[in-house]
Write a protein that holds these residues in place. Sequence first.
Motif: not given
Lengths: 233, 233
Positions: B129-147, B171-179
């Motif tokens: 589900e997460c991976a599909l969510g990434m796909v769904a937000h991978s185009r059109g400047h939907q960075l927030e949803g992708y993240l 939490d650490v990984v989340a922080e890195v990705l967000t950053g």
Amino acid sequence: MTDRARGLHSRVLESLGPAITAGEYPAGSVLRTDELAQRFEVSRSVMREAVRVLESMRLVASRRRVGVTVLPIEQWNVYDPQVIRWRLAGAERPRQLRSLTVLRSAIEPVAAGLAARYATAAQCAELTECALGMVAHSRGHQLEGYLRHDVAFHRVILNASGNEMFARLGDVVAEVLTGRTAHQVMFEDPDPPAVTLHLKVAEAVREGDVARAEALTREIALGALEELDILAP
Amino acid sequence: MTDRARGLHSRVLESLGPAITAGEYPAGSVLRTDELAQRFEVSRSVMREAVRVLESMRLVASRRRVGVTVLPIEQWNVYDPQVIRWRLAGAERPRQLRSLTVLRSAIEPVAAGLAARYATAAQCAELTECALGMVAHSRGHQLEGYLRHDVAFHRVILNASGNEMFARLGDVVAEVLTGRTAHQVMFEDPDPPAVTLHLKVAEAVREGDVARAEALTREIALGALEELDILAP
DNA sequence: GTGAACAATAAGTCAGACTTTTATGTCACA
DNA sequence: TGTGACATAAAAGTCTGACTTATTGTTCAC
């Protein structure tokens, strides 16, 4: 080896911390500062300081009108050296040892690869020295000497990786290796192949062969995992 | 997201902690509890509790007749979430981000391998589900949803590994990705190959293909390292 | 049954007095 | 001049008691 118990506050911690990490107070248990202070025969100030530290380790949470609540293990700062030490000293020891060994198996190969790239000449020399020390103590029940060089070897690798977070795992690795020696093998001499692997790692690092240093260390890690039967059939 | 600052004690910590981790007080600096209490306009009791916490993080050491000494960075509990947060918020941010990314690159592949072995059906579903969510937000400047989906994906992997120490790195990984997202890319859409890799990892985990899950995640990690130019030429 | 006022409780805060450890300076003696 | 014992002072450590504040659970009116 044993920690300083200087200060009333530390004594309380050294008593309460292990009790919590051992599961003596299950998650959700509520303690009261005043009661604890009485039980340990210290003032509330001292008790409060101890609770603050436990709180910073996320072992407990303190809330007004409720008390000091023991948190579930998912919240604990399991990387806190003190927490690790407490768990290794108690009933959680086997589980903790497994977690740490898996962690090692992930970190050390990468660290060795980085060491191959960044190690200084002095570090390379020290590494080789350690490996030779292992060889020298690999036969004739010289477990103590062997362990000392083994620990030093892995510490050098972690430090030479140039990554501060890897370097900080030196103590943890030392603890695991010591525990392993003290606990199960103790009688038999170490496996000759393991000794050879360490020598080869030192060689690979010295030659700057990143991939080989990583692969060889991965073999060492694999051995550690097998020892603990972590690799399920 | 932002931490509770409930309690005078926390406010002091949130001010003094970042100052120390930012190197504002170099190692060896000596502070005095009384002076600090005055400066922060709190009682000595409150100040003492704060110092105790800093001491348990090994940022400082308190000694009689000397004062509160700032320790060198080699001693710090660099795995303490609070310390990580403080360093990410200050001048040490780039260095901290590098350390963490290297750590990730070591841990996550192994975690993915373990996940392939131990993940429950529910976790597999969530992963896909997460991976599909990434796909769904991978185009059109939907960075927030992708993240959001990216973070969730890596969190599931770490949790599904069954290793408590890996799980705590969520939490650490989340922080890195967000950053990462907030800092540099933000404008461009994510690389299509990266998205595909995540899909494939989900697939490998679902199929219980340990080696493939590990190898694919290693590719993802490699990408993260390249982004930070950690791989020297 | 709902909601608002209230009382009880435990943590949080403060101030002040006292103890203990220990770094440093002093002085006698070799 | 160097070296030991000893005195001094400085800072953390400890204890106590009084007070404040937030929060929970109860009670009571509607």
